[in-house]
Design a protein around this motif. Structure first.
Motif, PDB file in Angstrom:
ATOM      1  N   LEU A 102       0.857  -1.187   0.000  1.00 44.68           N
ATOM      2  CA  LEU A 102       0.000   0.000   0.000  1.00 44.68           C
ATOM      3  C   LEU A 102       0.895   1.240   0.000  1.00 44.68           C
ATOM      4  O   LEU A 102       1.911   1.273   0.685  1.00 44.68           O
ATOM      5  N   ASP A 103       0.509   2.243  -0.749  1.00 40.39           N
ATOM      6  CA  ASP A 103       1.305   3.465  -0.847  1.00 40.39           C
ATOM      7  C   ASP A 103       0.913   4.485   0.207  1.00 40.39           C
ATOM      8  O   ASP A 103      -0.235   4.519   0.657  1.00 40.39           O
ATOM      9  N   ASN A 104       1.877   5.324   0.561  1.00 42.87           N
ATOM     10  CA  ASN A 104       1.651   6.445   1.473  1.00 42.87           C
ATOM     11  C   ASN A 104       0.988   7.575   0.689  1.00 42.87           C
ATOM     12  O   ASN A 104       1.656   8.459   0.156  1.00 42.87           O
ATOM     13  N   THR A 105      -0.332   7.502   0.595  1.00 44.40           N
ATOM     14  CA  THR A 105      -1.106   8.518  -0.119  1.00 44.40           C
ATOM     15  C   THR A 105      -1.951   9.286   0.897  1.00 44.40           C
ATOM     16  O   THR A 105      -2.090   8.864   2.058  1.00 44.40           O
ATOM     17  N   ASP A 130       0.132  12.877  -0.816  1.00 44.64           N
ATOM     18  CA  ASP A 130       0.788  11.677  -1.339  1.00 44.64           C
ATOM     19  C   ASP A 130       2.283  11.802  -1.049  1.00 44.64           C
ATOM     20  O   ASP A 130       2.942  12.738  -1.511  1.00 44.64           O
ATOM     21  N   ASN A 131       2.804  10.879  -0.247  1.00 41.36           N
ATOM     22  CA  ASN A 131       4.213  10.895   0.167  1.00 41.36           C
ATOM     23  C   ASN A 131       4.949   9.705  -0.438  1.00 41.36           C
ATOM     24  O   ASN A 131       5.287   8.746   0.250  1.00 41.36           O
ATOM     25  N   ARG A 132       5.200   9.783  -1.732  1.00 44.06           N
ATOM     26  CA  ARG A 132       5.842   8.664  -2.443  1.00 44.06           C
ATOM     27  C   ARG A 132       7.217   8.309  -1.863  1.00 44.06           C
ATOM     28  O   ARG A 132       7.623   7.160  -1.904  1.00 44.06           O
ATOM     29  N   ALA A 133       7.926   9.299  -1.333  1.00 47.38           N
ATOM     30  CA  ALA A 133       9.254   9.044  -0.774  1.00 47.38           C
ATOM     31  C   ALA A 133       9.199   8.116   0.441  1.00 47.38           C
ATOM     32  O   ALA A 133      10.223   7.546   0.824  1.00 47.38           O
ATOM     33  N   LEU A 134       8.012   7.934   1.031  1.00 48.85           N
ATOM     34  CA  LEU A 134       7.872   7.067   2.203  1.00 48.85           C
ATOM     35  C   LEU A 134       7.496   5.633   1.833  1.00 48.85           C
ATOM     36  O   LEU A 134       7.393   4.770   2.701  1.00 48.85           O
ATOM     37  N   ASN A 135       7.319   5.348   0.541  1.00 48.30           N
ATOM     38  CA  ASN A 135       6.968   4.000   0.092  1.00 48.30           C
ATOM     39  C   ASN A 135       8.191   3.098   0.073  1.00 48.30           C
ATOM     40  O   ASN A 135       9.319   3.555  -0.112  1.00 48.30           O
ATOM     41  N   TYR A 136       7.947   1.799   0.219  1.00 43.30           N
ATOM     42  CA  TYR A 136       9.023   0.812   0.097  1.00 43.30           C
ATOM     43  C   TYR A 136       9.566   0.834  -1.324  1.00 43.30           C
ATOM     44  O   TYR A 136       8.810   0.824  -2.288  1.00 43.30           O
ATOM     45  N   PRO A 142      13.566   1.311   2.785  1.00 37.33           N
ATOM     46  CA  PRO A 142      12.488   0.408   3.182  1.00 37.33           C
ATOM     47  C   PRO A 142      11.122   1.051   3.384  1.00 37.33           C
ATOM     48  O   PRO A 142      10.120   0.360   3.472  1.00 37.33           O
ATOM     49  N   GLY A 143      11.060   2.352   3.481  1.00 30.16           N
ATOM     50  CA  GLY A 143       9.775   3.023   3.612  1.00 30.16           C
ATOM     51  C   GLY A 143       9.088   2.768   4.941  1.00 30.16           C
ATOM     52  O   GLY A 143       9.705   2.331   5.911  1.00 30.16           O
ATOM     53  N   TYR A 144       7.791   3.044   4.955  1.00 32.87           N
ATOM     54  CA  TYR A 144       6.969   2.948   6.162  1.00 32.87           C
ATOM     55  C   TYR A 144       5.718   2.141   5.821  1.00 32.87           C
ATOM     56  O   TYR A 144       5.103   2.341   4.783  1.00 32.87           O
TER      57      TYR A 144
END
Length: 188
Positions: A102-105, A130-136, A142-144
């Motif tokens: 799931l994406d950080n949107t 939308d925080n794409r930089a926080l995605n794996y 590794p993201g969040y």
């Protein structure tokens, strides 16, 4: 004889505008805050261990009395681990990062952690954008872990995001007036 499509369209509109109902794979939790309620739907299929961890804290009434201690406009609001005096609450051992897919949107809820990917405990954040930089992306990024999304109360989240912030001791982006989570409960 012509039949009107209006009743059919209105019925379809009503059907598609109803909020999603909680079920075993998508439990709902209401966070009661000093700014109003926020309801989130969790995704046990995408992030089973993360959802289990979050619900453990909900069931233990852990979140009552914690605050949103980090509020960054156009980024996210973070809470679930500190008192209004910014004293950390005692938590369970950390959990491993899950690649939920799931994406950080905007409107998603994700686990907060330290630089160690496997360090999430009770703290979470709600994405304001939308925080794409926080995605794996890979082992080095590794993201969040996203484990659900807001289904009601995004206006409350946005209201929290607008609160004036400042420094409090070593902490930055702290609301000048504490925004408290007064309780959290599962919904049927």
């Amino acid at each position: 004889m012509r039949k009107s499509l209006i009743p059919l369209c209105l019925s379809a509109l009503t059907l598609f505008s109803l909020p999603a109902l909680a079920d075993a794979d998508h439990p709902h939790v209401r966070l009661e805050t000093s700014q109003g309620p926020i309801e989130v739907e969790l995704d046990t299929q995408a992030a089973p261990k993360t959802v289990e961890n979050f619900l453990r804290y909900v069931d233990e009434d852990f979140y009552a009395g914690t605050v949103f201690h980090r509020v960054m406009q156009d980024f996210m609001i973070q809470g679930g681990g500190m008192t209004a005096e910014l004293e950390p609450k005692q938590t369970h051992p950390p959990i491993a990062l899950e690649k939920s897919g799931l994406d950080n949107t905007r409107g998603t809820i994700a686990m907060a952690r330290t630089a160690n990917p496997d360090s999430a405990t009770s703290q979470f954040f709600i994405n304001l954008v939308d925080n794409r930089a926080l995605n794996y992306r890979d082992l080095y990024n590794p993201g969040y872990t996203v484990f659900g999304h807001v289904v009601s109360g995004m206006d409350v989240v946005d209201k929290i995001a607008e609160t004036p912030t400042g420094r409090q001791g070593p902490h930055a982006d702290v609301p000048k007036t504490p925004i408290t989570i007064t309780g959290a409960e599962r919904l049927d």
